[in-house]
Design a protein around this motif. Structure first.
Motif, PDB file in Angstrom:
ATOM      1  N   LEU A  71       0.551  -0.930   0.102  1.00 13.96           N
ATOM      2  CA  LEU A  71       0.226  -0.245  -0.153  1.00 13.96           C
ATOM      3  C   LEU A  71       0.743   1.141   0.119  1.00 13.96           C
ATOM      4  O   LEU A  71       0.664   2.593  -0.889  1.00 13.96           O
ATOM      5  N   CYS A  82       2.217   2.258  -3.602  1.00  8.50           N
ATOM      6  CA  CYS A  82       1.202   2.646  -4.278  1.00  8.50           C
ATOM      7  C   CYS A  82       1.382   3.556  -4.467  1.00  8.50           C
ATOM      8  O   CYS A  82       0.727   4.631  -5.444  1.00  8.50           O
ATOM      9  N   THR A  83       1.465   4.503  -2.896  1.00 11.03           N
ATOM     10  CA  THR A  83       0.816   6.169  -3.093  1.00 11.03           C
ATOM     11  C   THR A  83       1.839   6.417  -4.094  1.00 11.03           C
ATOM     12  O   THR A  83       3.434   6.735  -4.771  1.00 11.03           O
ATOM     13  N   LEU A 138       6.750   3.295 -10.619  1.00 11.91           N
ATOM     14  CA  LEU A 138       5.480   3.806  -9.915  1.00 11.91           C
ATOM     15  C   LEU A 138       5.060   2.311  -9.346  1.00 11.91           C
ATOM     16  O   LEU A 138       5.688   1.545 -10.219  1.00 11.91           O
ATOM     17  N   TYR A 139       4.652   1.104  -8.020  1.00  7.47           N
ATOM     18  CA  TYR A 139       4.550   0.710  -8.227  1.00  7.47           C
ATOM     19  C   TYR A 139       3.037   0.150  -8.266  1.00  7.47           C
ATOM     20  O   TYR A 139       2.750   1.357  -7.235  1.00  7.47           O
ATOM     21  N   SER A 140       2.582  -1.133  -8.279  1.00 10.05           N
ATOM     22  CA  SER A 140       1.263  -1.207  -8.246  1.00 10.05           C
ATOM     23  C   SER A 140       0.810  -2.824  -8.028  1.00 10.05           C
ATOM     24  O   SER A 140       1.668  -3.205  -8.898  1.00 10.05           O
ATOM     25  N   LEU A 141       0.316  -2.267  -6.396  1.00 16.11           N
ATOM     26  CA  LEU A 141      -0.300  -3.185  -6.491  1.00 16.11           C
ATOM     27  C   LEU A 141      -0.845  -4.336  -7.889  1.00 16.11           C
ATOM     28  O   LEU A 141      -2.299  -3.576  -7.335  1.00 16.11           O
ATOM     29  N   PRO A 142      -0.886  -6.147  -8.095  1.00 17.11           N
ATOM     30  CA  PRO A 142      -2.174  -6.536  -8.745  1.00 17.11           C
ATOM     31  C   PRO A 142      -3.273  -6.176  -7.936  1.00 17.11           C
ATOM     32  O   PRO A 142      -3.255  -7.230  -7.458  1.00 17.11           O
ATOM     33  N   GLY A 143      -4.180  -6.802  -8.764  1.00 18.83           N
ATOM     34  CA  GLY A 143      -5.254  -7.644  -8.557  1.00 18.83           C
ATOM     35  C   GLY A 143      -6.674  -6.743  -7.702  1.00 18.83           C
ATOM     36  O   GLY A 143      -5.934  -5.183  -7.628  1.00 18.83           O
TER      37      GLY A 143
END
Lengths: 271, 339
Positions: free
Chosen positions: B257, B260-261, B271-276
């Motif tokens: 989390l 993700c910010t 940028l990291y994006s949490l999948p799902g």
């Protein structure tokens, strides 16, 4: 205020001192006029990402509407790709071939009675005159590009999550092959993990397609992340302009920009 | 309420909320337990669908129709509190503030009267006149300028931030010990948000109000709360002092989390994006509920449902990998990344 600009010849959107005043009245009394946008000028170059930040009531959404061709300014002019947007009396829908919009609320901006494929295929048929089968094929390719699987394509918006709907809205905007996409608070209603997914999609699009974007947000971090240039609006005026990469509380010269930046909560309690 | 500083005013014990259907049980919130002390602000964070708002509603005694408390209990000021909105009487030690102040205020009633109504409901003997006078005092306490004049106005004459102050006035009018604030500033600008949060801070200092702040904004709770409760798919996955949870997060979900910010993306240069997405009610499988999105997933995660265990005193986490080499290695990587 040192802001790099692309060459003049690449200018896609030219907004010249537009002003928009709303009158709030109830039909009996005239009410007090509210100046939403006050003499704003703005240029967006081909392929440039411009962000507009400001509090509610600063006029940023009205500015978005003016650039999109849905809010006629009282004075000033808007030229997109050399064409005057508000030259005629009526709404010039041809402009929508050049400018597309993605709205804030993915729950109300998609037709609930159409499937996702239909929603994305419709502009292809209307604007590009392709037949239904070809439109569906292209729509599927677009949905794939924005990360929506074919399983989702047959569903209606009601069966999609907020993030999926926002992807569908972006696919629909891309379908027209516009030169400019206006995103009005398009990631604000999403959870941070979903917001990151959509921001990633925007960053991918930035790399893949030579499109200009106008991103409206009250979240200055979102704009700093994806945009090249930031305009700060307050009370209908652009009060500050900054290159996005170098903007921090320390480098901001305008007191209002500093105030906006300092009000953003920080991740850790003690800095 | 005569409670000592530091005394526990809210105890949530194994609260489990289910869909109210006769022959099946679909849990929406599972075994949530925590306590809040007098004057403390505790943040409850998680994505949409994590069950944080339902838990908050159960605490405030406002569980909506269609769901029921299957197990567990809520205790406020040492007395049992109902969780159901259909109950005739609500515990007077708790009040709730919602996200949208426009829809929670009565548009056709003067603001002062709405505050006075709250006072008279809780203290039936109070005369209209006394309640009105007291309402003005309460409006002054929530820092509304010219309170006597503003009390005679209607909600539409107030800005978003001012409306939220009115909502807070209504909820604190009868001096509850616990305020449940469900995304109270989400609809507001950052500058207005700061004002409302400063007010909550002052109320807990002045009145000893305990605040349960429900938010999806990690940065906001990180700045304001003493302790954090992190929810995922209807259960607590990590809880502890804010400083510990955000600086040294144990659960992979909390770390994801944070990454993700946009702030983190700017700092880290990517940028990291949490999948799902969060599993919905009824989609919950055996094993760890976060496993499908987790980067530390192993066979063990799919088989055993981890328990919420104390990693350090007061710092609880629900993950089989905590304290294991992968985790420590991960910590080092993060440190190198300049986080």
């Amino acid at each position: 205020m040192s802001v790099e600009r692309k060459a003049e010849s690449d200018v896609l959107v030219e907004v010249e001192s537009v002003t928009k005043t709303y009158r709030t009245g109830n039909g009996l009394r005239r009410g007090t006029p509210t100046v939403a946008v006050d003499g704003v000028s703005l240029r967006i170059a081909q392929g440039e990402w411009v962000g507009v930040v400001g509090e509610s009531g600063s006029g940023k959404s009205t500015l978005a509407g003016i650039v999109c061709g849905v809010v006629r300014p009282d004075s000033g002019s808007v030229r997109v790709a050399g064409q005057e947007m508000y030259a005629r009396r009526g709404m010039d829908r041809i402009i929508w071939k050049t400018v597309q919009m993605v709205f804030q609320d993915p729950y109300t901006s998609l037709n609930p009675a159409m499937t996702i494929t239909e929603i994305v295929a419709e502009p292809l048929r209307l604007w590009h005159g392709v037949d239904r089968r070809e439109a569906d094929r292209q729509a599927m390719a677009l949905l794939d590009q924005v990360g929506l699987s074919s399983a989702v394509a047959g569903r209606r918006p009601g069966g999609l999550s907020g993030g999926q709907r926002q992807r569908a809205s972006i696919a629909r905007a891309l379908a027209v092959s516009p030169s400019l996409i206006v995103l009005d608070e398009s990631v604000s209603a999403l959870d941070v993990s979903v917001q990151a997914q959509i921001l990633q999609l925007l960053l991918d699009l930035k790399r893949e397609r030579d499109l200009a974007y106008l991103l409206i947000s009250h979240d200055i971090s979102v704009i700093r992340l994806v945009c090249d240039r930031i305009l700060v609006m307050n009370k209908g005026e652009v009060v500050d302009e900054h290159s996005a990469a170098s903007l921090t509380e320390e480098t901001a010269d305008h007191p209002y920009t500093r105030r906006l930046l300092s009000a953003v909560p920080r991740m850790t309690a003690s800095g | 309420m005569a409670s000592e500083p530091g005394q526990t005013v809210l105890t949530v014990d194994n609260v489990t909320v289910e869909l109210d259907r006769p022959h099946e049980s679909t849990p929406l919130v599972t075994d949530v337990s925590f306590a809040v002390r007098r004057g403390e602000m505790v943040g409850m964070v998680g994505e949409s669908g994590s069950g944080k708002s339902l838990t908050a509603s159960a605490v405030a005694g406002l569980l909506p129709r269609g769901v029921r408390l299957a197990r567990g209990a809520v205790e406020i000021d040492g007395r049992a509190a109902g969780t159901d909105a259909t109950a005739r009487t609500r515990h007077d030690g708790v009040a709730m503030v919602f996200q949208n102040p426009m829809t929670s205020l009565n548009p056709s009633m003067r603001v002062g009267d709405q505050v006075a109504e709250a006072i008279r409901l809780r203290r039936p003997g109070t005369s209209r006149r006394d309640a009105r006078r007291e309402a003005v005092e309460v409006l002054e306490r929530v820092e509304i300028t010219r309170p006597a004049e503003r009390a005679r106005q209607y909600p539409f004459e107030f800005s978003g931030g001012m409306r939220q102050r009115v909502m807070i006035a209504i909820s604190i009018a009868h001096r509850p010990s616990v305020l449940v604030a469900d995304e109270p500033t989400t609809a507001l600008d950052v500058t207005v948000q700061r004002g409302v949060m400063d007010l909550l801070d002052r109320l807990r200092a002045d009145m000893g109000l305990a605040v349960l702040l429900v938010s999806h904004d990690l940065a906001l709770v990180g700045e304001r709360c003493d302790r954090l409760l992190v929810m995922y798919a209807g259960e607590l996955v990590e809880q502890g002092e804010t400083e510990n949870v955000l600086r040294r997060p144990l659960h992979p979900y909390v770390r994801a989390l944070q990454r993700c910010t946009p702030e983190h993306a700017i700092a880290a240069g990517g940028l990291y994006s949490l999948p799902g997405r969060v599993p919905q009610a009824g989609e919950v499988r055996t094993g760890c509920r976060f496993a499908a999105r987790c980067e530390l997933r192993t066979a063990e995660c799919d088989e055993t449902h981890p328990t919420l265990d104390a990693y350090a005193p007061g710092h609880l986490v629900r993950c089989v990998h905590v304290g294991r080499p992968e985790q420590d290695h991960h910590h080092e990587r993060r440190a190198e990344g300049g986080v």
